[in-house]
Design a protein around this motif. Structure first.
Motif, PDB file in Angstrom:
ATOM      1  N   ALA A 184       0.832  -1.212   0.000  1.00 16.72           N
ATOM      2  CA  ALA A 184       0.000   0.000   0.000  1.00 16.72           C
ATOM      3  C   ALA A 184       0.862   1.256   0.000  1.00 16.72           C
ATOM      4  O   ALA A 184       0.711   2.135   0.832  1.00 16.72           O
ATOM      5  CB  ALA A 184      -0.911  -0.019   1.222  1.00 16.72           C
TER       6      ALA A 184
ATOM      7  N   ARG B  24       6.411   2.894   2.787  1.00 18.22           N
ATOM      8  CA  ARG B  24       6.310   3.007   4.256  1.00 18.22           C
ATOM      9  C   ARG B  24       7.691   2.897   4.873  1.00 18.22           C
ATOM     10  O   ARG B  24       8.514   2.107   4.416  1.00 18.22           O
ATOM     11  CB  ARG B  24       5.452   1.878   4.831  1.00 18.22           C
ATOM     12  CG  ARG B  24       4.018   2.044   4.435  1.00 18.22           C
ATOM     13  CD  ARG B  24       3.047   1.641   5.497  1.00 18.22           C
ATOM     14  NE  ARG B  24       1.716   1.750   4.903  1.00 18.22           N
ATOM     15  CZ  ARG B  24       0.719   0.967   5.238  1.00 18.22           C
ATOM     16  NH1 ARG B  24       0.885   0.049   6.157  1.00 18.22           N
ATOM     17  NH2 ARG B  24      -0.460   1.133   4.661  1.00 18.22           N
TER      18      ARG B  24
ATOM     19  N   SER C 151      -1.255   3.738   8.098  1.00 18.78           N
ATOM     20  CA  SER C 151      -2.351   2.846   8.453  1.00 18.78           C
ATOM     21  C   SER C 151      -2.219   2.244   9.856  1.00 18.78           C
ATOM     22  O   SER C 151      -2.221   2.967  10.834  1.00 18.78           O
ATOM     23  CB  SER C 151      -2.428   1.756   7.365  1.00 18.78           C
ATOM     24  OG  SER C 151      -3.449   0.857   7.622  1.00 18.78           O
ATOM     25  N   HIS C 152      -2.058   0.916   9.934  1.00 19.69           N
ATOM     26  CA  HIS C 152      -2.029   0.208  11.212  1.00 19.69           C
ATOM     27  C   HIS C 152      -0.627   0.171  11.825  1.00 19.69           C
ATOM     28  O   HIS C 152      -0.451  -0.346  12.922  1.00 19.69           O
ATOM     29  CB  HIS C 152      -2.497  -1.234  10.998  1.00 19.69           C
ATOM     30  CG  HIS C 152      -1.616  -1.990  10.037  1.00 19.69           C
ATOM     31  ND1 HIS C 152      -1.688  -1.786   8.680  1.00 19.69           N
ATOM     32  CD2 HIS C 152      -0.622  -2.875  10.235  1.00 19.69           C
ATOM     33  CE1 HIS C 152      -0.789  -2.553   8.078  1.00 19.69           C
ATOM     34  NE2 HIS C 152      -0.121  -3.221   9.003  1.00 19.69           N
TER      35      HIS C 152
ATOM     36  N   THR D  28      -2.392 -10.510  -1.640  1.00 20.05           N
ATOM     37  CA  THR D  28      -2.723  -9.545  -0.586  1.00 20.05           C
ATOM     38  C   THR D  28      -2.581  -8.104  -1.085  1.00 20.05           C
ATOM     39  O   THR D  28      -1.670  -7.797  -1.828  1.00 20.05           O
ATOM     40  CB  THR D  28      -1.743  -9.744   0.592  1.00 20.05           C
ATOM     41  OG1 THR D  28      -1.827 -11.096   1.002  1.00 20.05           O
ATOM     42  CG2 THR D  28      -2.058  -8.826   1.753  1.00 20.05           C
ATOM     43  N   GLY D  29      -3.486  -7.258  -0.648  1.00 22.31           N
ATOM     44  CA  GLY D  29      -3.404  -5.839  -1.030  1.00 22.31           C
ATOM     45  C   GLY D  29      -4.629  -5.438  -1.811  1.00 22.31           C
ATOM     46  O   GLY D  29      -5.020  -6.095  -2.769  1.00 22.31           O
TER      47      GLY D  29
ATOM     48  N   GLU E 262     -10.524  -8.190   2.785  1.00 24.14           N
ATOM     49  CA  GLU E 262      -9.418  -8.928   3.386  1.00 24.14           C
ATOM     50  C   GLU E 262      -9.903  -9.340   4.775  1.00 24.14           C
ATOM     51  O   GLU E 262     -10.747  -8.663   5.369  1.00 24.14           O
ATOM     52  CB  GLU E 262      -8.185  -8.036   3.496  1.00 24.14           C
ATOM     53  CG  GLU E 262      -7.668  -7.611   2.135  1.00 24.14           C
ATOM     54  CD  GLU E 262      -6.321  -6.891   2.204  1.00 24.14           C
ATOM     55  OE1 GLU E 262      -5.385  -7.383   1.576  1.00 24.14           O
ATOM     56  OE2 GLU E 262      -6.230  -5.853   2.866  1.00 24.14           O
TER      57      GLU E 262
ATOM     58  N   GLN F 134      -1.746 -16.347  13.195  1.00 21.72           N
ATOM     59  CA  GLN F 134      -0.791 -15.590  12.374  1.00 21.72           C
ATOM     60  C   GLN F 134       0.414 -15.240  13.224  1.00 21.72           C
ATOM     61  O   GLN F 134       0.258 -14.790  14.354  1.00 21.72           O
ATOM     62  CB  GLN F 134      -1.428 -14.289  11.891  1.00 21.72           C
ATOM     63  CG  GLN F 134      -2.329 -14.478  10.707  1.00 21.72           C
ATOM     64  CD  GLN F 134      -2.515 -13.173   9.945  1.00 21.72           C
ATOM     65  OE1 GLN F 134      -1.550 -12.493   9.628  1.00 21.72           O
ATOM     66  NE2 GLN F 134      -3.753 -12.848   9.649  1.00 21.72           N
TER      67      GLN F 134
ATOM     68  N   ARG G 166       4.588 -15.419   3.511  1.00 23.34           N
ATOM     69  CA  ARG G 166       4.902 -14.415   2.476  1.00 23.34           C
ATOM     70  C   ARG G 166       5.570 -13.207   3.131  1.00 23.34           C
ATOM     71  O   ARG G 166       5.360 -12.950   4.334  1.00 23.34           O
ATOM     72  CB  ARG G 166       3.628 -13.969   1.724  1.00 23.34           C
ATOM     73  CG  ARG G 166       2.535 -13.435   2.614  1.00 23.34           C
ATOM     74  CD  ARG G 166       1.374 -12.879   1.818  1.00 23.34           C
ATOM     75  NE  ARG G 166       1.609 -11.527   1.360  1.00 23.34           N
ATOM     76  CZ  ARG G 166       1.475 -10.438   2.113  1.00 23.34           C
ATOM     77  NH1 ARG G 166       1.118 -10.517   3.396  1.00 23.34           N
ATOM     78  NH2 ARG G 166       1.695  -9.250   1.603  1.00 23.34           N
TER      79      ARG G 166
ATOM     80  N   GLU H  69       5.667  -4.161   6.510  1.00 24.06           N
ATOM     81  CA  GLU H  69       6.534  -4.274   7.682  1.00 24.06           C
ATOM     82  C   GLU H  69       7.747  -5.115   7.306  1.00 24.06           C
ATOM     83  O   GLU H  69       7.673  -5.926   6.374  1.00 24.06           O
ATOM     84  CB  GLU H  69       5.794  -4.967   8.840  1.00 24.06           C
ATOM     85  CG  GLU H  69       4.629  -4.193   9.388  1.00 24.06           C
ATOM     86  CD  GLU H  69       3.856  -4.994  10.438  1.00 24.06           C
ATOM     87  OE1 GLU H  69       4.444  -5.422  11.429  1.00 24.06           O
ATOM     88  OE2 GLU H  69       2.648  -5.213  10.221  1.00 24.06           O
TER      89      GLU H  69
END
Ligand SMILES: CC(=O)N[C@H]1[C@@H](OP(=O)(O)O)O[C@H](CO)[C@@H](O)[C@@H]1O
Ligand SMILES: [Mg+2]
Length: 596
Positions: A64, A67, A102-103, A407-408, A426, A512, A557, A562
């Motif tokens: 995204a 970062r 974001s998070h 993902t994304g 998601e 996870q 993955r 991060e």
């Protein structure tokens, strides 16, 4: 389209234009040359003000956008500002630039570009975005800009003007990065930056989309659209539905100490029929963004966020992430612990799919026949490998086509846009429902016919509900605020309590984990991220472990946001899922031979 600096309107947050003198049309060759020279020196002088943080730092346009630590992003954001101006010139439309991580923790920040339709920037431009962000010095950056502009057929020098809407979340580094973005935009002659202030990510995407549709884009317009379509849906709920008093109008929302809680405080003043209490809003000023709070914390750890406790036992609760594009629901399940019953993105998606399918069925019942007959729609659902296996089974049993992407949101959104009604979510709660223009046109026509011939019939109400959903749910990107209002309206329509919703299907136990490695890019995956190609041998180890567990499923993955490798494991019991995730994490650790 060529715009001058005083076009565009909008009355968002921070307000005010910021740009250079624009447009000189039909310039002669000599004038053109001097305009290009002016452009060159402006870009070079500006780029010199934003040196790279330090050698060896590589910026990638991940899941995204860019970062990193917020203090290391000035050059990246400046360069993204330049790129956004190029994108606007190339498309002849307004684009967006959102400053958020974001998070991620409060010290991080990030930047991403929104395309004219409000979606993520086209993936074709990502390699150029990375090349620009990593150009080693100002001179090579400027050369890259000029050669990329040439390749894309973009005329520099101010012949056309660009317009970029800017937004940021509540992070402390946001203001400095905003200035860097403005400098980047200003470095392309004729560009205009319009600062929308502190907004949620979905608000900024919504504004970009609306701007290009030529309709009103202010925050107030956003609140009005959400509250009016919500009211319309609530008014269309069946009267006297038997709920055994199970529907509680109380809803407690965790704002992740970010922008979403503040916006919900404003929006809730316009809502009837809901009793919303916001906790962990950044305006309360006590907690730290995303620390022990927020949708990612709640969904990944399956625990309640800070400021929720025994007093909330059994109540309907929801959680946003730091920029309010994710939404999960939860219920405190035990008075003496922080454990919760989680309702994740998969279950939100399933609730929406069930409701929408029912509306389509009602719409196509006999009482509406003869009026252009059945409204054919291709309905599809898009998930990622993180979707709980039980949700996929449930959606397939509903008769829906289910597609899987990497993902994304950039991948999910693109796939969902292929359907007349495309649902994407998601598991972490990021998603929306997309409607094709063609379908909406036919639906409006059918609704008009029914209003004439069969006003107030069930089919007519179903058509009105579907139209209201298309206005409530954000068409640009997943949006926690609009998603929350749709959940509330659907629960009300169904007469469902949290318990009913939780029982829609039983999640398969999952776990996870994150593994820190020296270089996450060493993990290369294929098959929508479910198989590892490199490091060699790791996939065999994963297969070996997975075979040991009943209903075992596991994949790894590299994160795009991060500096970690993510491990996902699913199995028929929680102990088994935990054990599978742990043993696969160990194999990663061994493969990389580094500390986790
Ligand atoms: C497992 C997971 O939740 N991954 C998230 C996370 O991406 P990663 O690339 O996994 O770090 O952040 C993305 C942006 O918010 C979101 O789209 C995605 O779903
Ligand atoms: Mg987010």
């Amino acid at each position: 389209m060529t715009r001058g600096r005083d076009e565009g309107g909008g009355d968002g947050g921070g307000g005010g234009y910021y740009g250079t003198e624009s447009a000189v049309a039909y310039a002669s060759p000599t004038i053109m040359e001097s305009m290009m020279a002016e452009q060159h020196s402006l870009l070079l002088n500006s780029a010199c003000l934003f040196p790279l943080p330090h050698a060896g730092m590589i910026f990638s346009y991940g899941t995204a956008g860019f970062r990193a630590d917020g203090t290391k992003l000035l050059s990246t954001v400046f360069r993204a500002g330049v790129l956004a101006a190029l994108r606007s010139l190339r498309t002849g439309s307004t684009v967006g630039l959102m400053i958020t991580a974001s998070h991620n923790p409060i010290g991080d920040n990030g930047i991403k570009i929104a395309d004219p339709d409000g979606g993520m920037m086209t993936q074709d431009w990502e390699p150029s975005a990375e090349a620009l962000a990593n150009a080693p010095d100002p001179q090579s950056f400027v050369e890259l800009v000029f050669s990329f502009a040439k390749e894309e057929g973009i005329t520099l020098g101010g012949e056309r003007s660009a317009e970029i809407l800017l937004g940021r979340d509540t992070r402390p580094t946001g203001e400095a990065l905003l200035q860097a973005a403005k400098q980047g935009i200003k470095a392309i002659v004729g560009s205009v930056a319009l600062d929308m202030g502190v907004v949620t990510t979905p608000q900024l995407h919504w504004m970009v989309r609306r701007k290009n549709m030529g309709v009103r884009t202010s925050e107030n317009d956003y609140f009005m659209q959400l509250s009016e379509s919500f009211r319309c849906l609530m008014n269309l709920c069946p009267k006297g539905i038997e709920t055994n008093g199970s529907i509680d109008s109380r809803l407690i929302v965790d704002g992740a100490n970010g922008v979403g809680g503040d916006k919900l405080e404003q929006l809730k003043k316009l809502l009837l029929g809901l009793n919303i209490q916001v906790r962990n809003s950044s305006k309360h000023g006590q907690g730290i963004l995303n620390e022990g709070v927020g949708a990612d914390y709640v969904q990944k750890g399956r625990v309640s966020p800070c400021c929720f406790g025994p007093k909330d036992l059994g109540l309907r609760c929801a959680s946003f992430d730091g920029d309010a594009d994710r939404l999960v629901y939860f219920r405190i399940s035990e008075a003496n612990s922080n454990s919760i019953d989680l309702v994740d993105g998969d279950k939100i998606l399933s609730l929406f799919a069930l409701f929408m399918k029912e509306q389509l069925q009602i719409l196509n019942t006999s009482e509406s026949q003869g009026l252009n007959d059945v409204l054919i729609s291709r309905v599809g659902v898009v998930q990622t490998a993180y979707a709980n296996g039980a949700s996929t089974d449930y959606l397939k049993k509903l008769g829906l086509e289910v597609a899987v992407t990497p993902t994304g949101v950039k991948y999910l959104h693109k796939k969902a846009a292929e359907y007349d009604i495309g649902f994407y979510f998601e598991a972490n709660g990021h998603g929306t429902i997309l409607f094709s223009e063609d379908f909406l046109f036919k639906l409006q026509g059918k609704s008009n016919d029914l209003a004439f011939s069969n006003a107030g019939s069930e089919s007519h109400k179903a058509a009105l509900r579907l139209l209201a959903v298309s206005k409530l749910i954000n068409q640009a990107v997943g949006d926690a605020l609009s998603g929350l209002l749709l959940v509330e309206a659907v629960l009300q329509y169904m007469g469902w309590s949290m318990q009913n919703w939780i029982e829609l299907y039983d999640d398969l136990p999952s776990r996870q984990l994150k593994v820190k490695v020296a270089d996450r890019s060493a993990v290369i995956t294929t098959n929508t991220e479910t198989q590892v190609l490199q490091p060699f041998g790791l996939q065999d180890a994963i297969d070996f472990e997975t075979r040991k567990y009943h209903r075992g499923r596991c994949f790894v993955r590299p994160s795009g946001t991060e500096d970690i490798i993510r491990v996902y494991a699913e199995a028929s019991s929680q102990e088994a899922a935990d054990s599978l995730a742990r043993s696969v994490s160990h194999h990663i650790f061994v493969a990389f031979n580094c500390l986790s």
